[in-house]
Enzyme design. Sequence first.
Site, short mmCIF file in Angstrom:
data_model
loop_
_atom_site.label_atom_id
_atom_site.label_comp_id
_atom_site.label_asym_id
_atom_site.label_seq_id
_atom_site.Cartn_x
_atom_site.Cartn_y
_atom_site.Cartn_z
N GLU A 1 41.68 42.69 46.69
CA GLU A 1 42.09 42.24 45.35
C GLU A 1 42.67 43.40 44.54
O GLU A 1 42.33 43.61 43.37
CB GLU A 1 40.93 41.58 44.61
CG GLU A 1 40.51 40.25 45.21
CD GLU A 1 39.56 39.46 44.36
OE1 GLU A 1 39.62 38.23 44.37
OE2 GLU A 1 38.72 40.08 43.65
N GLU B 1 39.06 33.95 49.94
CA GLU B 1 37.73 33.77 49.33
C GLU B 1 37.75 32.45 48.59
O GLU B 1 38.30 32.35 47.49
CB GLU B 1 37.38 34.91 48.36
CG GLU B 1 37.08 36.24 49.00
CD GLU B 1 36.60 37.27 47.97
OE1 GLU B 1 36.29 36.87 46.83
OE2 GLU B 1 36.56 38.46 48.32
#
Length: 589
Positions: A161, A237
């Site tokens: 991320e 995710e």
Amino acid sequence: MPALTTNSDGFLLHGASFRVLSGALHYFRVHPDQWPDRLRKARLMGLNTVETYIPWNLHQPEPGTLVLDGLLDLPRFLGLAGAEGLNVLLRPGPFICGEWDGGGLPHWLTADPAHADIRLRSSDPRFTDAVDRYLDLLLPPLLPHMAASGGPVIAVQVENEYGAYGDDTAYLKHLEAALRSRGVEELLFTCDQADPAHLAAGSLPGLLTTSTFGSRVDRSLARLREHQPEGPLMCAEFWIGWFDHWGGPHHGRDAADAAADLDRLLSAGASVNIYMFHGGTNFGYTNGANHHHTYAPTITSYDYDAPLTESGDPGPKYHAFREVIARHFPVPDEPAPAPSLKLPATTVELDRRAPLLPLAGPPVHAPADPLTADDLGLRAGYVLYRTTVPTAGAGVLHFTGGVGDRAQVFLDGAPAGVLERERQEEALPVRVPRPGAVLHVLVENMGRVNYGPRIGVPKGLLGPVALDGTPLHGWDCHPLPLDGVPDTVHFAPAGTTTCAEPAFHHGTFEVTTPADTFLSLPGWTKGQAWVNGFHLGRYWNRGPQRTLYVPAPVLRPGANDLVLLELHATTATRAHLVDTPDLGHPEHS
């Protein structure tokens, strides 16, 4: 050629059309003896893949070292996954977030005064050199488990991320080259939140871009497709639960709601990694913390309201997700697993104790201001500070810079108060009993920040200390890692007196057949717990968590030991082993 490749709209595994059906399972949050059970339950739910982060800070506690045993025996975990017929997605970071201590970045990166201005997660050569030296050690024992060598690892993530943190493309390219040059042939991918700016900043040309989200499936997939016009759609995710902070609510998510979004993902032709399939536990001192407007440490349990509970039992999401997967893909023609047996209710008498403060080892003396925990080379645990106060009477102690993260103050051995970083407290009114009174400050590291710009902030006392404006100098600084019960502890019978100081408390209990259980501590306030030397983690009556998970492999037939480090005064003399966890009343999102 890598085993997992892509075409215009999907994956190919060894040349055949393939959809990644993965679940997150962090080996370092699960007792190693339970890895086979958790992996089998992943396959039985219908998954063909598991995903795991790799925590740099535990695998390399000091520069030049590599730990690959016990909870950290990643090669063994990969071998077990392959034996179960599961593929693996590896996410080595170097930053992993994951509500993990420091986001997985080692404390020693910033502890060296010469590196005080190091730019973490960037192309700063001081950072990339440290990453390179780590990968030099980490990757050789993992390469035999890559798909190119017949192993289960089919893809490896670059950073984590990153678009939410920075836009240093040179850094991402360095990581890509670092993996390739060290023998990683498998598909590489990035993951970012489903935000156009994040996807743009965190991706690399030539690497697969994936996204992270827990809802708004159609919009999130559309944003991913706008960023990446061709190739597989994958949610790296898929957030189906959430984590908890001390003093906050216990988070949950309705199983039917999460299952409906999983169905939307699979109906759209996307691949998925369920975060988490099995959350596990932040054993020892491994929990992280958030710091947005204020500091907020994560609890010991990482149950995450996942399909598989903290103790490995199938929960409502397990059955709901298995039904959804079965609509799209074959699932094993085997019954869903049943909950594990639990230990019968047991009461433990803690009838021996030893005070903590006299156990402090040789100090590091600071002639002026106190040293931080990082100055002392301490990743986690506690620091005990000692000095004397020249004047008596009422006054105000001021801790310039605050504390990291919770300080208990004692004057001549008597408790004088508590300061907490999460409450942004820096001053404490006190009454000094006499000139020359001994001031002790016991500072607890509650977990290093794992997300955002405050990663790397030090622990311990974070600046000078003054009484009514007069600096207090001459500090003895005792590092107390306390990752185990010190060998110097000599327990004595507790008797009937109340314990009014931080102390270790010891008791024994009998077990016929080891089984999972949960440690309940009514009447106790805050501290650490060990069973047979295994560090269960932190307890705190602030909640929401009211029990600690005790894995069955920690127990043994016959006599077993329980040790608590209780930081506050207590009249309690008992602990309880119960068959049901108490993580707090769920607040559904």
